[in-house]
Design an enzyme around this catalytic site. Structure first.
Site, PDB file in Angstrom:
ATOM      1  N   ASP A   1      67.481 -24.246  10.481  1.00 11.10           N
ATOM      2  CA  ASP A   1      68.462 -24.802  11.402  1.00 11.10           C
ATOM      3  C   ASP A   1      67.683 -25.489  12.523  1.00 11.10           C
ATOM      4  OD1 ASP A   1      70.179 -25.321  13.457  1.00 11.10           O
ATOM      5  OD2 ASP A   1      71.110 -23.335  13.498  1.00 11.10           O
TER       6      ASP A   1
ATOM      7  N   HIS B   1      72.240 -18.747  15.629  1.00 15.95           N
ATOM      8  CA  HIS B   1      73.563 -19.210  16.034  1.00 15.95           C
ATOM      9  C   HIS B   1      74.573 -18.704  14.990  1.00 15.95           C
ATOM     10  CE1 HIS B   1      76.777 -22.198  16.701  1.00 15.95           C
ATOM     11  NE2 HIS B   1      76.205 -22.471  17.865  1.00 15.95           N
TER      12      HIS B   1
ATOM     13  N   CYS C   1      77.286 -18.420  21.163  1.00 14.11           N
ATOM     14  CA  CYS C   1      77.469 -18.266  19.710  1.00 14.11           C
ATOM     15  C   CYS C   1      76.336 -17.439  19.107  1.00 14.11           C
ATOM     16  CB  CYS C   1      77.565 -19.618  18.999  1.00 14.11           C
ATOM     17  SG  CYS C   1      78.937 -20.608  19.563  1.00 14.11           S
TER      18      CYS C   1
ATOM     19  N   LYS D   1      73.437 -33.507  19.526  1.00 12.96           N
ATOM     20  CA  LYS D   1      72.445 -32.845  20.386  1.00 12.96           C
ATOM     21  C   LYS D   1      71.188 -33.696  20.530  1.00 12.96           C
ATOM     22  CE  LYS D   1      73.901 -28.222  18.961  1.00 12.96           C
ATOM     23  NZ  LYS D   1      74.574 -27.616  20.115  1.00 12.96           N
TER      24      LYS D   1
ATOM     25  N   GLN E   1      68.288 -27.350  17.513  1.00  8.66           N
ATOM     26  CA  GLN E   1      67.667 -27.356  18.849  1.00  8.66           C
ATOM     27  C   GLN E   1      66.222 -27.858  18.812  1.00  8.66           C
ATOM     28  OE1 GLN E   1      69.269 -26.886  21.579  1.00  8.66           O
ATOM     29  NE2 GLN E   1      71.135 -25.915  20.836  1.00  8.66           N
TER      30      GLN E   1
END
Ligand SMILES: Cc1ncc(COP(=O)(O)O)c(C=O)c1O
Lengths: 147, 412
Positions: B201, B124, B367, B227, B204
């Site tokens: 990261d 991202h 993104c 999220k 997700q």
């Protein structure tokens, strides 16, 4: 939302025909317009004969609305003076912003009048105005200093 | 593992019970942000009705109550990801701020001329731009790891790119653009062998799978509350305590200090050193409620449900010859995200047309512009699933897809 009012036959025609999608042999000016949020990326090419827009075309990629809007704009401005084209751009942007609603005035936009419905679709407004902004950038200086 | 009682779950998400353009709303964009269950909404309301005050201020009871609520949320997160310490949990605004914190506080000070930073091509933008800034300022090199022929990260390339010069490896746990689950444990171990510090990261991943910090052992792990059923405006940075202790503050000002003199100051202890200014306490409270909701349902059960929907959707989409699906063909390497295109139709038009059938999907570059360029495409559509989605909604999506080309004037 009525899809019929957006994906009209006229828009499909312009989207698919591609008659304005090409490179000019001797462009006097190229203007790239980019919409970073959705990735539409179109380059407008213009050829001038003095004050007249002799030829125009575009390349790049984008959604059906941006492609059709660009193509309609090119049909409209070819053969017009920079001043006339500039005024038409302002009418178009005024229409999309809902600032101009007078039908007489909007009829000057010819095919592009049909894009009035896009003014009800905030998510797609940027697609419709992309090329018109590029044209305005291209001729603004000449028109404004010519006065 | 047990199957979810979706009807029961959907009662907790009143927002999903609405009509869009005269159709049932099928919300298939949870990878962008998830909807909030009632317990989250009510927890925030209760906090504001009963407990709100500025934290760490004065000795009055209400401020103490607010501080306690904030601390409870931190403890909840600590347990949820099995962090060894509460002080390792720093609240940020979101994933983006957490990565920037690490890039600026750790990266700028520790990455030098000639050093290397390694990221994946699937990252991202928020895990690319901060490293570009560090690389440019400190004259370091930013290297990208590319995909193999199966659209998953090429581990040979990963091993080639991570060298003795690598100071940071910053990798996504699950790709938001392709849905691929990366072999993160292997990556962490390999990078550590080479002496690099690893940031993951997890934006997700956290909403969909058990993340155990002590088992994974990354140096930094970041994610966003919005999220994972929580509110917007709250995110988490997990950091290894020894590293966080040596780092300088990212933002400075109120609440992160020990002593302040005219010309110099000393800073508060962890985690407060990194939480300057008034914090989003109500969002922290909401995040705690979100974790409780997820724990109550069970991450295993959530994952099982999402993958059932994903597999069903992919099978149906494969029957439609003009659809291209991106990412791994191997369902076991995927999360509940499907990135796709319809031949001759721009993703933006696909999303507009699906919206008219009540189906909310994302269109664009997600993104991840470097990835799009690498794949030679401009954009994709993305459908993503979560615990509240149903098979009926997948069918609604598939039916919508079958109509897309017709609207653009193509036969089929
Ligand atoms: C993998 C990944 N990283 C980072 C982000 C950025 O998250 P936020 O906007 O909450 O900072 C996202 C969200 O789109 C994401 O999917």
């Amino acid at each position: 939302m009525d899809l019929n009012s957006i994906y009209t036959e006229l828009i499909m025609e312009h989207n698919q025909s591609g008659h304005n999608r090409r490179h000019l042999e001797n462009p006097d000016h190229k203007e790239r317009g980019h919409n970073p949020s959705c990735g539409d990326d179109l380059t407008l090419e213009l050829e001038f004969d003095g004050d007249i827009i002799k030829d125009a075309a575009f390349t790049g990629h984008g959604c059906a609305i941006s492609q059709a809007s660009t193509s309609m704009m090119i049909d409209l401005i070819k053969g017009k003076s920079k001043r006339e084209a500039y005024d038409l751009v302002n009418i178009f942007i005024g229409m999309i912003k809902k600032e101009i609603t007078d039908e007489k005035e909007l009829e000057k936009l010819e095919d592009a009048f049909i894009l009035q419905n896009i003014s009800n679709m905030p998510a797609r407004v940027k697609c419709a105005v992309l090329a018109w902004h590029s044209l305005r950038e291209s001729i603004k200086e000449d028109v404004e200093t010519g006065e | 593992m047990k199957s979810l009682n979706i009807e029961r779950i959907r009662e907790d998400f009143p927002i999903l019970n609405q009509q869009i353009n005269n159709n049932h709303l099928a919300y298939l964009d949870s990878a962008a942000t998830t909807q909030k269950p009632l317990n989250v909404i009510k927890a925030i309301e209760k906090y504001n009705i009963s407990n709100n005050a500025n934290i760490h201020r004065g000795a009055y009871t209400l401020s103490i109550k607010a501080t306690e609520e904030y601390d409870k949320s931190r403890k909840k997160i600590k347990g949820f990801i099995n962090s060894p310490y509460s002080e390792s949990i720093i609240f940020t605004k979101n994933t983006t701020e957490a990565i920037n914190l690490v890039a600026f506080s750790y990266g700028m000070e520790n990455i030098k001329d000639g050093d290397e930073i390694v990221v994946l091509i699937t990252e991202h933008h928020s895990n690319i731009l901060p490293w570009q800034m560090v690389a440019r300022k400190n004259k370091a090199k930013l290297k990208f790891v590319y995909l193999d022929e199966n659209s998953i990260i090429n581990m040979k390339d990963f091993k080639d790119k991570v060298t003795d010069k690598t100071k940071i490896v910053a990798v996504g746990h699950v790709s938001n653009a392709l849905g691929t689950i990366n072999p993160i444990k292997y990556m962490v171990d390999y990078a550590h062998q080479k002496g690099a510090v690893v940031l993951i990261d997890g934006a997700q991943a956290i909403p969909h799978m058990k993340v155990d910090i002590q088992e994974l052992d990354p140096d930094f792990y970041v994610f966003s509350g919005h999220k994972m059923l929580g509110p917007m405006g709250i995110g988490v940075l997990y950091g290894r305590r020894e590293i966080l202790e040596k780092m300088s503050p990212f933002l400075s000002g109120g609440d992160m200090i020990e002593y302040v003199e005219e010309q110099s100051s000393t800073y508060a202890e962890l985690p407060y050193k990194f939480e300057a200014g008034t914090q989003n306490v109500e969002a922290a409270v909401g995040l705690k409620a979100a974790v409780e909701y997820i724990e109550d349902i069970g991450l295993e059960n959530i994952k099982n449900h999402e993958m059932k929907l994903t597999k069903y959707a992919i099978d149906k989409m494969k029957e439609i010859h003009y659809i291209t699906i991106y990412g791994s063909q191997d369902i076991d390497k995927r999360g509940g995200v499907i990135s796709f295109n319809i031949q001759d139709v721009h993703s933006h038009d696909v999303a507009t047309i699906l919206d008219s059938y009540g189906v909310a999907v994302r269109a664009g570059h997600h993104c991840a512009q470097p990835l799009m360029k690498y794949l030679g495409i401009n954009s994709t559509c993305r459908a993503s699933f979560y615990l509240y989605n149903t098979i009926e909604e997948v069918n609604q999506f598939i039916e919508g897809l079958k109509n897309v080309r017709k609207w653009l004037g193509y036969g089929s």
